[in-house]
Each structure stands twice: as C-alpha cells, then as structure tokens.
Scaffold this active site. Structure first.
Site, short mmCIF file in Angstrom:
data_model
loop_
_atom_site.label_atom_id
_atom_site.label_comp_id
_atom_site.label_asym_id
_atom_site.label_seq_id
_atom_site.Cartn_x
_atom_site.Cartn_y
_atom_site.Cartn_z
N LYS A 189 -1.95 1.34 -6.75
CA LYS A 189 -0.53 1.69 -6.97
C LYS A 189 0.00 1.16 -8.28
O LYS A 189 0.76 1.82 -8.97
CB LYS A 189 0.32 1.09 -5.83
CG LYS A 189 0.63 2.05 -4.73
CD LYS A 189 1.95 1.62 -4.06
CE LYS A 189 2.36 2.58 -2.98
NZ LYS A 189 1.95 2.16 -1.65
N LEU A 191 -11.62 -19.56 -19.33
CA LEU A 191 -11.65 -20.73 -18.43
C LEU A 191 -11.19 -20.38 -17.02
O LEU A 191 -10.37 -19.51 -16.84
CB LEU A 191 -10.76 -21.81 -19.02
CG LEU A 191 -11.13 -22.22 -20.45
CD1 LEU A 191 -10.08 -23.15 -21.03
CD2 LEU A 191 -12.51 -22.88 -20.47
C1 LIG Z 1 -4.09 -12.65 -7.28
C2 LIG Z 1 -2.73 -12.79 -6.60
C3 LIG Z 1 -1.73 -13.33 -7.57
C4 LIG Z 1 -2.29 -11.38 -6.18
O1 LIG Z 1 -1.08 -11.49 -5.47
P1 LIG Z 1 -0.91 -10.82 -4.02
O2 LIG Z 1 0.33 -11.35 -3.40
O3 LIG Z 1 -2.19 -11.00 -3.29
O4 LIG Z 1 -0.76 -9.25 -4.33
P2 LIG Z 1 0.58 -8.44 -4.70
O5 LIG Z 1 1.08 -7.74 -3.48
O6 LIG Z 1 1.57 -9.28 -5.39
O7 LIG Z 1 0.02 -7.37 -5.76
C5 LIG Z 1 -1.04 -6.53 -5.47
C6 LIG Z 1 -1.53 -5.92 -6.76
O8 LIG Z 1 -2.08 -6.97 -7.60
C7 LIG Z 1 -3.39 -6.60 -8.00
N1 LIG Z 1 -4.24 -7.77 -8.18
C8 LIG Z 1 -4.80 -8.53 -7.23
N2 LIG Z 1 -5.53 -9.49 -7.80
C9 LIG Z 1 -5.43 -9.33 -9.12
C10 LIG Z 1 -5.98 -10.02 -10.23
N3 LIG Z 1 -6.78 -11.06 -10.08
N4 LIG Z 1 -5.67 -9.59 -11.47
C11 LIG Z 1 -4.85 -8.53 -11.64
N5 LIG Z 1 -4.31 -7.83 -10.62
C12 LIG Z 1 -4.60 -8.24 -9.38
C13 LIG Z 1 -3.87 -5.74 -6.85
O9 LIG Z 1 -4.98 -4.96 -7.23
C14 LIG Z 1 -2.65 -4.94 -6.53
O10 LIG Z 1 -2.46 -3.88 -7.45
P3 LIG Z 1 -2.95 -2.36 -7.10
O11 LIG Z 1 -2.14 -1.92 -5.91
O12 LIG Z 1 -2.71 -1.57 -8.32
O13 LIG Z 1 -4.42 -2.49 -6.75
C15 LIG Z 1 -2.80 -13.70 -5.34
O14 LIG Z 1 -3.62 -13.08 -4.36
C16 LIG Z 1 -3.34 -15.08 -5.64
O15 LIG Z 1 -2.61 -15.94 -6.11
N6 LIG Z 1 -4.64 -15.31 -5.33
C17 LIG Z 1 -5.30 -16.56 -5.56
C18 LIG Z 1 -5.51 -16.79 -7.02
C19 LIG Z 1 -6.26 -15.66 -7.71
O16 LIG Z 1 -7.20 -15.08 -7.18
N7 LIG Z 1 -5.83 -15.37 -8.94
C20 LIG Z 1 -6.46 -14.37 -9.77
C21 LIG Z 1 -7.50 -15.01 -10.58
S1 LIG Z 1 -8.31 -13.79 -11.54
#
Ligand SMILES: CC(C)(COP(=O)(O)OP(=O)(O)OC[C@H]1O[C@@H](n2cnc3c(N)ncnc32)[C@H](O)[C@@H]1OP(=O)(O)O)[C@@H](O)C(=O)NCCC(=O)NCCS
Length: 416
Positions: free
Chosen positions: A35, A416
């Site tokens: 999305k 990193l």
């Molecule tokens: C990654 C993180 C910020 C995503 O937040 P979330 O609350 O899970 O997801 P949200 O509902 O806010 O957003 C979903 C969207 O973010 C995207 N997304 C998830 N992880 C992502 C990432 N690492 N980088 C960029 N976009 C990402 C998803 O693909 C989705 O978009 P889409 O519908 O186009 O596919 C959260 O899961 C998190 O803090 N995870 C632990 C830390 C982490 O993995 N950080 C990323 C390191 S690369």
C-alpha cells in the site's frame, strides 16, 4: 542466527529465485501489494529495467517540496533528537533496546550501545533535523524514530551521488501496525529533499520494492559453548561440545603485526580504502579523509580498526575493521557479544590470513561470534575460516534510483 535447518528457513526471495531457475512463473508472488511502497519512486520489478539508469522521478524544485511537516496522529508530535545530549541519547537507547530488530523467534534483540548510537549518527555533515523522533504529546515519551545521515556514493555508472543513509527506523511495540512507519519515511524524505538530496541508501531484512542487491549474513563461532547454551547455534547430532570447542579454537596471537589505527594512519587508510572501493565495487561510499577518521578510528566497544603499515614509506598496506553490536538474549539476563565485519583490505597477505587475525583479535576482547555479510570479497574466505550460513537475507535498496540489480560481491557498502 545460524541457519540450522536450511529448508525451513528459505526466505520468500530465495524461493522465488529457485522457482525462476526452474522456469516457473513467479509474477503473482513478486507482485505482492504494498500500500505504501507502491506509491514510492522505486523501480518496480521488470518495469525498472526499461527505465534509464538514474532517478525514478526527477529532483524537485524548492517550491515543489512540501513546506509543512506531515501530520502525526492525534496525541503524537515530531521531535528531533539531540544525540550528543546525554539524556536524549539515553532515550533513544531505551526505545531501541526495547523495540528494535529481533530475530524471527524473538530470542535476540539488537542492543546498540549509547556510544555506538552517537558514533553512527554524528558523521561529518550530520544534522539534528534528520535524527527524527516521535513523542507522545502528553508524556513526552519517545515512541518512534528514523535517522538520515549524509553520504556521497558511487552507484553503477554514476560516480558521485549525494544521498542519505537511512537507519534505525523503529516504532514502539504498542504502536505497531498503525501505519506510522510510512509517515516517518515520508517526513524524513521531505526533510532530506529540503536539503537538496533525492536519493537514499538503506538495508532491511524484509523484501520491499525493489532491492538492488540481496546479501546474506554468515557467522563464525568464537565462543561455541555460549552460542549453543543461548540457542544461537545448535550442536549437530554427530558433534560433541568438546569437538566443537576444538573446531573453533583460535590461537592467542595474530600472525601479522597489525596495530590499532591511529590519527597518523588516516591518510594512508583513506588512500587504501578509496582506491580499493573504486576499483572493485558497483555500489560504494566515496569517503573523504574526514569520513575515514570518523568511521574507522577505534572507539572502545564500538569500532576496532587495525592496520599494517609499510616499514619503508609508512603507507598503509592492509586494514581490517569490525564494529561491536551486542544483542540482548531475551528471557535470559545475558548479552550476546557480536563483532561485525566492516571494511577489510589485504594487499601484503592473503585476505584469509588478515581475516583470521581479525577473528583472533575479536576473540581476545570477548566477542562470542564474528558476523560477516557475503559482500565485497568476503565470500572467498567464509568457508575456510569456518563461518556458517545465517538464516536471513539483508536487502540493499537505493531510494528513487533505477539501476540494474547486482551481486553481493559488487556491493562495497556496510551499513550499521
Ligand atoms: C519496521 C517498523 C518500524 C514498521 O512499523 P509497523 O508498525 O510494523 O508497520 P506500519 O503499520 O507502521 O507500516 C507498514 C508499512 O511499513 C513497511 N515496512 C515494514 N518494515 C519496513 C522496513 N524495515 N523498512 C521500510 N518499510 C518497512 C511495510 O512494508 C508497510 O508498507 P507496505 O504496506 O507498503 O508494505 C516496526 O515493525 C519496527 O519498529 N520493527 C522493529 C525494528 C525494525 O525492524 N526496524 C527496521 C530495521 S530495517
């Protein structure tokens, strides 16, 4: 984590690759709906290759860039983080230590130290405006974060491209799946655009539209007893602990006369590193001497760099570096001490000997495991030095840039 069961751990991307090789159509699998990401200027699948190499959408004129910040949901507000301020550094540390990346089984979570965060977020040219947090309006608690730091890269046939490196995207566990991440990404993009930059480099474990390269982590056990105890590695049925300890045992002394890098080596390392990266890789940073001093001068428990200098002219002939990124072992009150391979160049000895010395040095200072991606020339030493394959891929992305995808061995950037 070590990949103990290859078949079970095949990621979607590897399966797609296998199907492609077998001649099976993978179109429907690859076209997963995103999305948010489908609205972004990324080269989309096959279509990407039809575009010329370069920006997917042209640079915006200043007046075309949105002036006001994107709206946060009610109850939350933007707040930049001053990472050199002790209290704010601690707040970011706490957010990440409790909510940042975990492995699929939630056994481990990255535990970037405060000193590491300051190092990672304050390279030459960094701006507080791009260390972007979100706070709960009432309590002022930091609940989300994303960062951008400046870099100049070479990508494919473009020798100089001003970009930012995006990192530390994190949303508090209680605020997940509310589409906050896309707002963070859009706001950091807007702020970066305001500085006249329209491309970014980032990595992620997840497959999004569309990786430029896909790398794999490999792990070299240094402390096998602990790695098995905490569930990082498994003892194979035909292996005893005593044999495993013997298998991974390293000498106490390095073979070469590597010495810790000092300020006096900055110019030598700069010359060695930039020449090496330019010659060998399709994607790499164009480091200045100032960047080299920031990223490579040793910092206790953060980054170690060792060099070998030619006795005659003082030129640096070899360098090896690794950074320290521990993980909390969830459920046990313990820490997994991991060293991560950074930039390594061998000219006066085989790379294998240089990397063996890196293992010895990391082992001596208490690392439990030494991790390396199969980037640059690493593939050539992994087997001989007893690295095991990890269970996840690390995808590399260049935002708003269309370029043919490349092999891990063409990638010369470690983020990193
Ligand atoms: C990654 C993180 C910020 C995503 O937040 P979330 O609350 O899970 O997801 P949200 O509902 O806010 O957003 C979903 C969207 O973010 C995207 N997304 C998830 N992880 C992502 C990432 N690492 N980088 C960029 N976009 C990402 C998803 O693909 C989705 O978009 P889409 O519908 O186009 O596919 C959260 O899961 C998190 O803090 N995870 C632990 C830390 C982490 O993995 N950080 C990323 C390191 S690369």
């Amino acid at each position: 984590m070590e990949d103990n069961d290859e078949d079970k751990n095949k990621t979607a991307s590897t399966i797609i690759e296998m199907l492609k090789e077998a001649g099976v159509s993978t179109h429907s699998l690859e076209e997963k709906e995103h999305k948010f990401w489908d609205t972004q200027p990324m080269a989309h699948g096959e279509k990407g290759t039809e575009l010329p190499e370069g920006p997917v959408v042209p640079d915006k004129k200043p007046e075309e860039i949105r002036q006001e910040p994107y709206n946060m949901p009610a109850g939350f507000e933007w707040s930049t983080v001053n990472i050199t301020n002790q209290e704010e550094k601690m707040e970011l540390y706490t957010l990440l230590a409790n909510n940042y990346v975990e492995d699929d089984d939630s056994l481990f979570r990255f535990d970037y130290s405060q000193e590491f965060l300051e190092w990672a977020l304050t390279p030459p040219g960094y701006s507080n405006d791009l260390l972007l947090g979100v706070r709960a309006s009432k309590t002022k608690k930091l609940v989300a974060f994303i960062s951008a730091i400046p870099a100049n890269i070479k990508v494919q046939s473009t020798d100089q491209l001003k970009v930012v490196e995006i990192n530390f995207l994190c949303v508090h566990k209680k605020l997940r799946a509310k589409r906050l991440a896309p707002v963070l990404i859009k706001e950091i993009t807007r702020r970066v655009n305001q500085t006249g930059v329209f491309q970014a480099v980032y990595t992620a474990g997840v497959v999004l539209p569309v990786p430029v390269a896909s790398a794999r982590y490999y792990h070299r056990s240094l402390n096998p007893k602990k790695l098995v105890k905490v569930g990082f590695s498994r003892l194979n049925p035909r292996m005893t602990m005593a044999r495993m300890v013997k298998l991974y045992k390293l000498p106490d002394q390095t073979r070469s006369n590597l010495v810790p890098m000092t300020k006096d080596h900055v110019d030598g390392v700069h010359h060695l590193l930039t020449t090496y990266l330019e010659k060998n890789f399709k994607l790499h940073v164009n480091f200045t001497a100032e960047d080299v001093a920031h990223w490579l001068l040793p910092r206790d428990k953060v980054i170690n760099t060792y060099v070998l200098a030619d006795n005659n002219d003082g030129a640096v002939t070899d360098m090896v570096s690794y950074y320290h990124l521990p993980s909390a072992i969830l459920g046990l009150d313990d820490t997994l001490h991991a060293a991560y391979s950074y930039y390594n160049i061998a000219t006066s000895m085989p790379l294998e000997d240089l990397m063996r010395d890196a293992l010895i040095l990391a082992n001596r200072t208490g690392s439990d495991v030494f991790n390396a991606l199969n980037l640059m020339e690493n593939e050539s030493i992994l087997e001989e030095l007893k690295f095991g394959k990890g269970d996840g891929n690390l995808q590399y992305y260049v935002y708003n840039w269309n370029a043919p995808s490349m092999k891990p061995a063409d990638v010369g950037i470690v983020l990193l």
